[in-house]
Design a protein around this motif. Structure first.
Motif, PDB file in Angstrom:
ATOM      1  N   MET A 154       0.824  -1.204   0.000  1.00 50.97           N
ATOM      2  CA  MET A 154       0.000   0.000   0.000  1.00 50.97           C
ATOM      3  C   MET A 154       0.860   1.256   0.000  1.00 50.97           C
ATOM      4  O   MET A 154       0.422   2.321  -0.449  1.00 50.97           O
ATOM      5  CB  MET A 154      -0.927  -0.002   1.209  1.00 50.97           C
ATOM      6  CG  MET A 154      -1.876  -1.194   1.279  1.00 50.97           C
ATOM      7  SD  MET A 154      -2.958  -1.314  -0.162  1.00 50.97           S
ATOM      8  CE  MET A 154      -3.973   0.127   0.081  1.00 50.97           C
ATOM      9  N   ASP A 155       2.089   1.153   0.518  1.00 53.53           N
ATOM     10  CA  ASP A 155       2.986   2.310   0.485  1.00 53.53           C
ATOM     11  C   ASP A 155       3.284   2.731  -0.946  1.00 53.53           C
ATOM     12  O   ASP A 155       3.438   3.926  -1.227  1.00 53.53           O
ATOM     13  CB  ASP A 155       4.298   1.974   1.206  1.00 53.53           C
ATOM     14  CG  ASP A 155       4.087   1.782   2.694  1.00 53.53           C
ATOM     15  OD1 ASP A 155       3.136   2.384   3.233  1.00 53.53           O
ATOM     16  OD2 ASP A 155       4.857   1.024   3.321  1.00 53.53           O
ATOM     17  N   GLY A 161       0.497   8.254  -5.652  1.00 51.89           N
ATOM     18  CA  GLY A 161      -0.514   9.303  -5.664  1.00 51.89           C
ATOM     19  C   GLY A 161      -1.933   8.828  -5.816  1.00 51.89           C
ATOM     20  O   GLY A 161      -2.844   9.652  -5.991  1.00 51.89           O
ATOM     21  N   PHE A 162      -2.163   7.530  -5.727  1.00 51.24           N
ATOM     22  CA  PHE A 162      -3.533   7.036  -5.840  1.00 51.24           C
ATOM     23  C   PHE A 162      -4.319   7.217  -4.541  1.00 51.24           C
ATOM     24  O   PHE A 162      -5.544   7.228  -4.569  1.00 51.24           O
ATOM     25  CB  PHE A 162      -3.528   5.555  -6.238  1.00 51.24           C
ATOM     26  CG  PHE A 162      -3.165   5.319  -7.673  1.00 51.24           C
ATOM     27  CD1 PHE A 162      -4.098   5.496  -8.679  1.00 51.24           C
ATOM     28  CD2 PHE A 162      -1.879   4.957  -8.033  1.00 51.24           C
ATOM     29  CE1 PHE A 162      -3.768   5.287 -10.011  1.00 51.24           C
ATOM     30  CE2 PHE A 162      -1.536   4.745  -9.353  1.00 51.24           C
ATOM     31  CZ  PHE A 162      -2.474   4.915 -10.348  1.00 51.24           C
ATOM     32  N   MET A 163      -3.633   7.348  -3.423  1.00 48.55           N
ATOM     33  CA  MET A 163      -4.303   7.570  -2.135  1.00 48.55           C
ATOM     34  C   MET A 163      -3.360   8.342  -1.218  1.00 48.55           C
ATOM     35  O   MET A 163      -2.135   8.327  -1.406  1.00 48.55           O
ATOM     36  CB  MET A 163      -4.736   6.236  -1.511  1.00 48.55           C
ATOM     37  CG  MET A 163      -3.601   5.313  -1.146  1.00 48.55           C
ATOM     38  SD  MET A 163      -4.128   3.622  -0.708  1.00 48.55           S
ATOM     39  CE  MET A 163      -5.516   3.890   0.348  1.00 48.55           C
ATOM     40  N   THR A 164      -3.954   9.016  -0.260  1.00 48.24           N
ATOM     41  CA  THR A 164      -3.184   9.778   0.718  1.00 48.24           C
ATOM     42  C   THR A 164      -2.934   8.929   1.958  1.00 48.24           C
ATOM     43  O   THR A 164      -3.492   7.837   2.111  1.00 48.24           O
ATOM     44  CB  THR A 164      -3.922  11.062   1.083  1.00 48.24           C
ATOM     45  OG1 THR A 164      -5.176  10.722   1.701  1.00 48.24           O
ATOM     46  CG2 THR A 164      -4.186  11.914  -0.154  1.00 48.24           C
ATOM     47  N   GLN A 165      -2.108   9.447   2.870  1.00 42.82           N
ATOM     48  CA  GLN A 165      -1.834   8.729   4.108  1.00 42.82           C
ATOM     49  C   GLN A 165      -3.091   8.599   4.959  1.00 42.82           C
ATOM     50  O   GLN A 165      -3.333   7.553   5.581  1.00 42.82           O
ATOM     51  CB  GLN A 165      -0.731   9.461   4.898  1.00 42.82           C
ATOM     52  CG  GLN A 165       0.665   9.338   4.302  1.00 42.82           C
ATOM     53  CD  GLN A 165       1.242   7.923   4.423  1.00 42.82           C
ATOM     54  OE1 GLN A 165       0.674   7.052   5.094  1.00 42.82           O
ATOM     55  NE2 GLN A 165       2.358   7.692   3.753  1.00 42.82           N
ATOM     56  N   ARG A 168      -5.210   5.969   3.473  1.00 42.27           N
ATOM     57  CA  ARG A 168      -4.656   4.652   3.754  1.00 42.27           C
ATOM     58  C   ARG A 168      -5.010   4.202   5.171  1.00 42.27           C
ATOM     59  O   ARG A 168      -5.344   3.028   5.393  1.00 42.27           O
ATOM     60  CB  ARG A 168      -3.135   4.688   3.580  1.00 42.27           C
ATOM     61  CG  ARG A 168      -2.465   3.372   3.932  1.00 42.27           C
ATOM     62  CD  ARG A 168      -0.976   3.506   4.030  1.00 42.27           C
ATOM     63  NE  ARG A 168      -0.390   2.276   4.544  1.00 42.27           N
ATOM     64  CZ  ARG A 168       0.885   2.129   4.843  1.00 42.27           C
ATOM     65  NH1 ARG A 168       1.723   3.151   4.698  1.00 42.27           N
ATOM     66  NH2 ARG A 168       1.343   0.985   5.294  1.00 42.27           N
ATOM     67  N   LYS A 169      -4.943   5.110   6.136  1.00 42.71           N
ATOM     68  CA  LYS A 169      -5.308   4.748   7.512  1.00 42.71           C
ATOM     69  C   LYS A 169      -6.779   4.355   7.593  1.00 42.71           C
ATOM     70  O   LYS A 169      -7.141   3.389   8.274  1.00 42.71           O
ATOM     71  CB  LYS A 169      -5.014   5.922   8.444  1.00 42.71           C
ATOM     72  CG  LYS A 169      -3.532   6.241   8.594  1.00 42.71           C
ATOM     73  CD  LYS A 169      -3.313   7.447   9.488  1.00 42.71           C
ATOM     74  CE  LYS A 169      -1.827   7.783   9.601  1.00 42.71           C
ATOM     75  NZ  LYS A 169      -1.592   8.989  10.450  1.00 42.71           N
TER      76      LYS A 169
END
Length: 450
Positions: A154-155, A161-165, A168-169
């Protein structure tokens, strides 16, 4: 990379397909050469053993075994088994390609329905289309080895740039035993509903259109998951593989050159060919057929003709962000087109295509039909109830409520004769006595008919 030769076969010409036989990448030679070499080596070893190492008695036993194996090859329905299996594989292969989610329809709806030229509106549109792309990347990562090698964790998705931190959380905090590719689609629906409440989506019709397009997009992601989950039954694949391998195992033994057992058979002996051309061609066709099915049964691998999933991801993200951001209300000026003052628009041709202007336009196949030169055949006639209508007895069975076909056939001839007599009398101004004589003649005809 997918091997494309579409331009080479754009026009049918002499030896058109023969030019494709010398390609290596994506060819049958590259797929089959190892199995082909193994078959040739086994055949050669057995041929040398039979010709040089066996005694006369052992050769007699081998001849009987070889004849039995050669007869047994006719009992394996290779064409039927392989043909049906490859047809099933090809249909499944194309259906998987059409199930790859493309954001083209969705990005057009987002660009036209989610309004706002400020930063908030721009963030809203880019977030919606990014959630859709994230969902497709998650499902392709689950089925394609190429995509998984590109985004192993997932990192890597966050870095790409497909998802932010924060996303992700949120994604990892939702625990589920199943694939979670659908979570970005739920984020999409909630964000679209929020945009409707904030007035960024101006009516419920636009919101409904957004949700419908997203559901179609999510359905394709789901189909990819199910195609990866539900394979063609392993039993069928095993049956086809065993049929092919056993067929050529019999061919290795039964297609050898055999010395005649008796001196009388020496005159009818076959030509001694050290290289069995027909058997090798048969191996090339049948085993190649099996290798084709083996290559495209899962098109999300790394074969030459497998789908370019990584290129699709790059393309989808680039064009979708361009559509909802830079192209939002960025229209070219409108004006009068080139054919504004012309009644019939005729785009120009180049010299290479000028010959096409000499061909007449196709107006329908009946426009070339020749009509009769007789002017009477072209006169229009109005339908009148007084005109006689002729029906065959078989047609009367369907058009009228006749008692039986025999009754219809009998009345058919009599009614026509009476009708013609009446027409003649009416034209000549007949009297009632003549009409009475006609009725008497008709009763006599009925009595004389069997």
């Amino acid at each position: 990379m997918t091997v494309s030769y579409t331009l080479k076969v754009a026009n049918a010409q002499f030896g058109g397909f023969s030019k494709l036989l010398f390609r290596w990448k994506g060819s049958i030679y590259k797929l089959l050469y190892k199995e082909f070499l193994v078959f040739v080596m086994l055949y050669a070893m057995l041929s040398i053993t039979y010709r040089r190492l066996l005694t006369e008695e052992q050769k007699r036993i081998y001849v009987k075994v070889a004849q039995y194996c050669n007869r047994s090859t006719d009992l394996i329905p290779m064409s039927f088994v392989l043909g049906f299996y490859v047809t099933l594989i090809v249909n499944r292969w194309w259906a998987q390609y059409t199930s790859i989610p493309l954001p083209d329809q969705l990005m057009c709806v987002i660009s036209s329905s989610v309004h706002g030229k400020d930063e908030k509106g721009r963030i809203l549109r880019r977030s919606l289309i990014r959630y859709a792309n994230l969902s497709s990347v998650l499902i392709l990562r689950s089925v394609s080895t190429r995509v998984l090698k590109r985004f192993p964790t997932m990192d890597h998705l966050v870095e790409a740039g497909f998802m932010t931190q924060e996303e992700r959380k949120k994604f990892e905090s939702l625990h589920s035993d199943f694939n979670k590719y659908w979570i970005p689609c739920v984020w999409f629906t909630n964000l679209a509903a929020q945009a409707r409440r904030d007035g960024r989506v101006r009516d419920d019709v636009a919101l409904r259109l957004l949700i419908d397009e997203l559901n179609l997009y999510r359905a394709k992601c789901s189909m990819l998951f199910h195609y990866d989950w539900i394979s063609i039954p392993l039993v069928y694949t095993q049956v086809v593989t065993i049929a092919v391998y056993s067929f050529f195992a019999f061919c290795v033994i039964g297609r050898q050159f055999l010395e005649p057992l008796d001196s009388e058979e020496d005159q009818d002996r076959d030509l001694d060919l050290y290289i069995p051309l027909t058997t090798l061609l048969q191996f090339f066709f049948y085993a190649g057929w099996l290798k084709v099915a083996e290559q495209i049964i899962n098109p999300f691998g790394e074969d030459d003709d497998d789908f370019e999933t990584n290129k699709l991801i790059d393309r989808n993200l680039q064009v979708s962000l361009l559509s909802v951001d830079d192209m939002y209300q960025n229209l070219p000026p409108t004006g009068k087109d080139k054919y504004w003052n012309e009644s019939t628009a005729q785009p120009p041709y180049t010299i290479a295509t000028a010959a096409e202007t000499l061909k007449p336009s196709f107006l329908g196949s009946t426009f070339d039909m020749r009509m009769s030169d007789d002017p009477e055949q072209s006169q229009q006639v109005e339908a009148s109830p007084s005109l006689p209508r002729m029906h065959t007895p078989l047609l009367n069975r369907f058009l009228t409520a006749a008692a039986s076909p025999a009754v219809s056939l009998k009345n058919f001839g009599r009614s026509n004769r009476a009708h013609h007599h009446l027409l003649r009398l009416r034209g000549e101004g007949g009297d009632p006595e003549s009409v009475g004589r006609i009725e008497e003649e008709e009763t006599e005809d009925e009595a004389s008919e069997p």
